[in-house]
Design a protein around this motif. Sequence first.
Motif, PDB file in Angstrom:
ATOM      1  N   GLN A 101      -5.217  -6.643  -5.608  1.00  0.00           N
ATOM      2  CA  GLN A 101      -4.299  -5.504  -5.686  1.00  0.00           C
ATOM      3  C   GLN A 101      -3.695  -5.397  -7.089  1.00  0.00           C
ATOM      4  OE1 GLN A 101      -1.238  -5.555  -2.635  1.00  0.00           O
ATOM      5  NE2 GLN A 101      -2.452  -4.233  -1.313  1.00  0.00           N
ATOM      6  N   ARG A 127       0.822  -1.223   0.000  1.00  0.00           N
ATOM      7  CA  ARG A 127       0.000   0.000   0.000  1.00  0.00           C
ATOM      8  C   ARG A 127       0.849   1.263   0.000  1.00  0.00           C
ATOM      9  NH1 ARG A 127      -4.330  -2.177   4.514  1.00  0.00           N
ATOM     10  NH2 ARG A 127      -5.446  -3.616   3.121  1.00  0.00           N
ATOM     11  N   LYS A 128       1.902   1.301   0.851  1.00  0.00           N
ATOM     12  CA  LYS A 128       2.690   2.539   0.914  1.00  0.00           C
ATOM     13  C   LYS A 128       3.486   2.755  -0.369  1.00  0.00           C
ATOM     14  CE  LYS A 128       6.395   0.419   3.678  1.00  0.00           C
ATOM     15  NZ  LYS A 128       7.057   0.458   5.012  1.00  0.00           N
ATOM     16  N   PHE A 149      -7.628   1.483  -2.932  1.00  0.00           N
ATOM     17  CA  PHE A 149      -6.562   0.482  -2.894  1.00  0.00           C
ATOM     18  C   PHE A 149      -6.233   0.090  -1.455  1.00  0.00           C
ATOM     19  CE2 PHE A 149      -2.244  -1.154  -3.139  1.00  0.00           C
ATOM     20  CZ  PHE A 149      -2.290  -1.950  -4.272  1.00  0.00           C
ATOM     21  N   SER A 150      -6.309   1.050  -0.548  1.00  0.00           N
ATOM     22  CA  SER A 150      -5.973   0.779   0.851  1.00  0.00           C
ATOM     23  C   SER A 150      -6.968  -0.163   1.523  1.00  0.00           C
ATOM     24  CB  SER A 150      -5.901   2.092   1.644  1.00  0.00           C
ATOM     25  OG  SER A 150      -7.190   2.680   1.748  1.00  0.00           O
ATOM     26  N   ARG A 210      -6.189   5.613  -4.448  1.00  0.00           N
ATOM     27  CA  ARG A 210      -5.392   5.215  -3.280  1.00  0.00           C
ATOM     28  C   ARG A 210      -6.284   4.860  -2.095  1.00  0.00           C
ATOM     29  NH1 ARG A 210      -1.989   9.237  -5.309  1.00  0.00           N
ATOM     30  NH2 ARG A 210      -2.783  10.803  -3.872  1.00  0.00           N
TER      31      ARG A 210
END
Length: 340
Positions: free
Chosen positions: A326, A297-298, A317-318, A314
């Motif tokens: 993903q 994620r990051k 996605f998180s 984002r």
Amino acid sequence: MRNIRALKGDIYVLSESFNIGNLTIKNRLIAAPMAGISDLPFRSLCYQFGAGLAFSEMFLANAQVWHTTQSQQKMASKEELGIKAVQIVGSDPDEMAKTAELNALHGAELIDINMGCPAKKVNKKLAGSSLLQYPELVEQILLNVVQAVNIPVTLKIRTGWDKAHKNCIEIAQIAQKCGIKAVTIHGRTRECLFRGSAEYDSIKQVKQYITIPVIANGDITSPEKAKEVFQYTKADAIMLGRAAQGRPWIFEEIAFYLKYGKLKSEKSNDELRQIVLPHIEALHRFYGEKKGLLIARKHVFWYTKHYVNSDQFRRLFSEINDAKQQIDALEAFFHKTTVN
């Protein structure tokens, strides 16, 4: 040391090899050790895009945690694309020596000692940059580690504890006396954390006082800045950290700029897709799906932050909790989106 700059223009020198002890580093562009970031998949990308050396994240000098998966993942790997360089952190001279010895036995080819981390959780244990307040302890740690292994040992520091106590020249001289083979200096004190701008006068001064390689670090965020810092400090190499987050190809960009005197064109959507997707898949494999999802994620946040209207992606996605989802989400993103 041979003055290469007198023989060739500065723009070529960063592409020259140099030595750290008995190791030949293929160029003078180095990827910094970053906690939670500089794992094997990330280092592999840095090497792929031209870094001459890439350090692992901090390995704790604490035998009680050496058996954990987290510690095992920080050790040298047979899959490393370049030199196996492991950074260690701690404050007890004997424990630091044992930690260096352990990593050398597991294949490390270079040990770096962290005396630059400004994090409170590290400093409260008298490790990282807090050690700069105690030169005698610094000397004992360096001596013990150097004597424990027969591979090169390097040191990473800041300019001092605070602006009133800048002692990087003293620490660098101690390091050289103890047998340290290179010193990296981040151009901030511990008090500065990452606020304000890095300064390079201190790095330039250290270079005048020692003969082992000096590596300049701090706020080197572009090819232009890389050239500027390298020329000003007369350092032997430069180290990039945060600038490589979401842009591990910055080493390639710097090399191109120094060779041709112009910026390399931005990567296309398809080129980015071919970098990001394999990286995320590598994270899933390296950490396992559960942790790999979180680490991914990051990195995806950094990779996509320059895209038009990417905030919503984002956020969505998180919330994904499946590895394949993903990858599918990223495939769709790169297919539909344009970079700023």
